[in-house]
Design a protein around this motif. Sequence first.
Motif, mmCIF file in Angstrom:
data_model
loop_
_atom_site.group_PDB
_atom_site.id
_atom_site.type_symbol
_atom_site.label_atom_id
_atom_site.label_comp_id
_atom_site.label_asym_id
_atom_site.label_seq_id
_atom_site.Cartn_x
_atom_site.Cartn_y
_atom_site.Cartn_z
ATOM 1 N N THR A 71 18.055 38.182 -21.522
ATOM 2 C CA THR A 71 16.965 39.066 -21.097
ATOM 3 C C THR A 71 16.580 38.806 -19.642
ATOM 4 O OG1 THR A 71 16.108 39.173 -23.343
ATOM 5 C CG2 THR A 71 14.572 39.731 -21.582
ATOM 6 N N ASN A 72 16.400 37.548 -19.278
ATOM 7 C CA ASN A 72 15.967 37.249 -17.909
ATOM 8 C C ASN A 72 17.046 37.546 -16.876
ATOM 9 O OD1 ASN A 72 13.349 36.659 -18.479
ATOM 10 N ND2 ASN A 72 13.680 34.465 -18.707
ATOM 11 N N HIS A 73 18.298 37.379 -17.230
ATOM 12 C CA HIS A 73 19.363 37.764 -16.291
ATOM 13 C C HIS A 73 19.388 39.286 -16.124
ATOM 14 C CE1 HIS A 73 20.981 33.850 -15.488
ATOM 15 N NE2 HIS A 73 21.261 33.610 -16.755
ATOM 16 N N ILE A 74 19.233 40.016 -17.219
ATOM 17 C CA ILE A 74 19.208 41.481 -17.152
ATOM 18 C C ILE A 74 18.028 41.942 -16.285
ATOM 19 C CG2 ILE A 74 18.766 43.593 -18.517
ATOM 20 C CD1 ILE A 74 21.610 42.559 -18.908
ATOM 21 N N LEU A 75 16.853 41.354 -16.538
ATOM 22 C CA LEU A 75 15.660 41.733 -15.766
ATOM 23 C C LEU A 75 15.851 41.420 -14.280
ATOM 24 C CD1 LEU A 75 12.827 40.512 -18.163
ATOM 25 C CD2 LEU A 75 13.296 42.892 -17.508
ATOM 26 N N SER A 76 16.402 40.264 -13.964
ATOM 27 C CA SER A 76 16.574 39.852 -12.572
ATOM 28 C C SER A 76 17.551 40.761 -11.836
ATOM 29 C CB SER A 76 17.075 38.410 -12.504
ATOM 30 O OG SER A 76 16.177 37.568 -13.161
ATOM 31 N N GLY A 77 18.689 41.043 -12.459
ATOM 32 C CA GLY A 77 19.667 41.939 -11.831
ATOM 33 C C GLY A 77 19.093 43.335 -11.654
ATOM 34 N N ALA A 101 19.935 27.180 -12.331
ATOM 35 C CA ALA A 101 19.588 25.878 -11.740
ATOM 36 C C ALA A 101 18.123 25.520 -11.992
ATOM 37 C CB ALA A 101 19.882 25.883 -10.248
ATOM 38 N N LEU A 102 17.308 26.508 -12.379
ATOM 39 C CA LEU A 102 15.901 26.244 -12.696
ATOM 40 C C LEU A 102 15.796 25.697 -14.120
ATOM 41 C CD1 LEU A 102 14.375 29.602 -11.384
ATOM 42 C CD2 LEU A 102 14.410 27.386 -10.210
ATOM 43 N N PRO A 103 14.719 24.966 -14.424
ATOM 44 C CA PRO A 103 14.537 24.565 -15.826
ATOM 45 C C PRO A 103 14.454 25.818 -16.709
ATOM 46 C CG PRO A 103 13.022 23.377 -14.402
ATOM 47 C CD PRO A 103 13.660 24.445 -13.555
ATOM 48 N N HIS A 104 15.232 25.841 -17.772
ATOM 49 C CA HIS A 104 15.243 27.004 -18.662
ATOM 50 C C HIS A 104 15.640 26.574 -20.072
ATOM 51 C CE1 HIS A 104 19.413 26.798 -17.219
ATOM 52 N NE2 HIS A 104 19.756 27.386 -18.351
ATOM 53 N N PHE A 105 15.627 27.549 -21.005
ATOM 54 C CA PHE A 105 15.898 27.236 -22.405
ATOM 55 C C PHE A 105 17.339 26.763 -22.597
ATOM 56 C CE2 PHE A 105 17.492 28.435 -26.607
ATOM 57 C CZ PHE A 105 16.687 27.600 -27.371
ATOM 58 N N GLY A 106 17.465 25.752 -23.403
ATOM 59 C CA GLY A 106 18.771 25.214 -23.744
ATOM 60 C C GLY A 106 18.581 23.814 -24.274
ATOM 61 N N PHE A 107 19.654 23.103 -24.346
ATOM 62 C CA PHE A 107 19.583 21.733 -24.848
ATOM 63 C C PHE A 107 20.203 20.802 -23.834
ATOM 64 C CE2 PHE A 107 19.226 24.483 -28.446
ATOM 65 C CZ PHE A 107 18.186 23.900 -29.163
ATOM 66 N N ILE A 148 9.020 28.483 -19.673
ATOM 67 C CA ILE A 148 9.332 28.947 -18.314
ATOM 68 C C ILE A 148 10.013 30.314 -18.382
ATOM 69 C CG2 ILE A 148 10.748 28.446 -16.270
ATOM 70 C CD1 ILE A 148 10.128 25.426 -16.932
ATOM 71 N N GLU A 149 10.922 30.460 -19.336
ATOM 72 C CA GLU A 149 11.615 31.742 -19.510
ATOM 73 C C GLU A 149 10.619 32.867 -19.805
ATOM 74 O OE1 GLU A 149 15.149 32.355 -19.835
ATOM 75 O OE2 GLU A 149 15.988 30.373 -20.173
ATOM 76 N N LEU A 150 9.647 32.589 -20.670
ATOM 77 C CA LEU A 150 8.658 33.608 -21.032
ATOM 78 C C LEU A 150 7.823 34.019 -19.822
ATOM 79 C CD1 LEU A 150 7.373 32.418 -24.516
ATOM 80 C CD2 LEU A 150 8.418 34.621 -23.975
ATOM 81 N N VAL A 151 7.329 33.051 -19.069
ATOM 82 C CA VAL A 151 6.509 33.345 -17.894
ATOM 83 C C VAL A 151 7.328 34.117 -16.862
ATOM 84 C CG1 VAL A 151 5.260 32.290 -15.955
ATOM 85 C CG2 VAL A 151 4.994 31.361 -18.266
ATOM 86 N N TYR A 152 8.542 33.636 -16.607
ATOM 87 C CA TYR A 152 9.417 34.297 -15.621
ATOM 88 C C TYR A 152 9.748 35.728 -16.073
ATOM 89 C CZ TYR A 152 13.404 35.439 -12.745
ATOM 90 O OH TYR A 152 14.253 36.077 -11.898
ATOM 91 N N GLY A 153 10.115 35.890 -17.331
ATOM 92 C CA GLY A 153 10.477 37.210 -17.855
ATOM 93 C C GLY A 153 9.331 38.197 -17.765
ATOM 94 N N LEU A 154 8.128 37.746 -18.101
ATOM 95 C CA LEU A 154 6.969 38.652 -18.029
ATOM 96 C C LEU A 154 6.674 39.039 -16.579
ATOM 97 C CD1 LEU A 154 4.636 37.057 -20.716
ATOM 98 C CD2 LEU A 154 5.742 39.310 -20.808
ATOM 99 N N LEU A 155 6.818 38.090 -15.670
ATOM 100 C CA LEU A 155 6.590 38.373 -14.251
ATOM 101 C C LEU A 155 7.591 39.401 -13.723
ATOM 102 C CD1 LEU A 155 5.127 37.602 -11.551
ATOM 103 C CD2 LEU A 155 6.998 35.963 -11.208
ATOM 104 N N VAL A 156 8.868 39.188 -13.994
ATOM 105 C CA VAL A 156 9.903 40.110 -13.499
ATOM 106 C C VAL A 156 9.758 41.480 -14.168
ATOM 107 C CG1 VAL A 156 12.390 40.509 -13.255
ATOM 108 C CG2 VAL A 156 11.444 38.231 -12.900
#
Length: 145
Positions: free
Chosen positions: A4-10, A35-41, A132-140
């Motif tokens: 979702t965040n890659h789609i929104l950013s592009g 490179a930013l902190p994001h969801f994963g393990f 972080i993903e949620l905040v970034y996604g809502l902003l974009v």
Amino acid sequence: MTFTNHILSGSLLAKLLPLPIALPLAFASHFVLDALPHFGFKAGKITNLKLFYGVEALDFSIGAVIIGWLLNRHEYTWVISGLVAFSPDLVWFYRYIFKEKFGKLHIDYQAGWLTMIHKRVQRYERYWGLVIELVYGLLVFTLLR
Ligand SMILES: [Zn+2]
């Protein structure tokens, strides 16, 4: 970062820039966002399969809805740019499905230089990166509307 965040950013890059310029920047944005902190393990080792599959299913559902919303608005170039921004992650699907057999095998394989860079930049994958993903996604998303 999530689909979702890659789609929104592009898509946002295509909104702000003409198409020929937006596409390589969309591709490059993938590595900056990863490179930013994001969801994963940590170290890419999935320690909670339920959480991983749950987030992935939700992520792809939301991303698909956003693509549908953009197509409905006839923002085709935004969708193309969004898919270009996501495209480097296609290599993980290939490896996860065909090499690691859905996580059943862990293979330390040799990869190409771009994949190695892609893997190295993701050093801040953590489950709490979802915030972080949620905040970034809502902003974009707000900037995209
Ligand atoms: Zn990636």
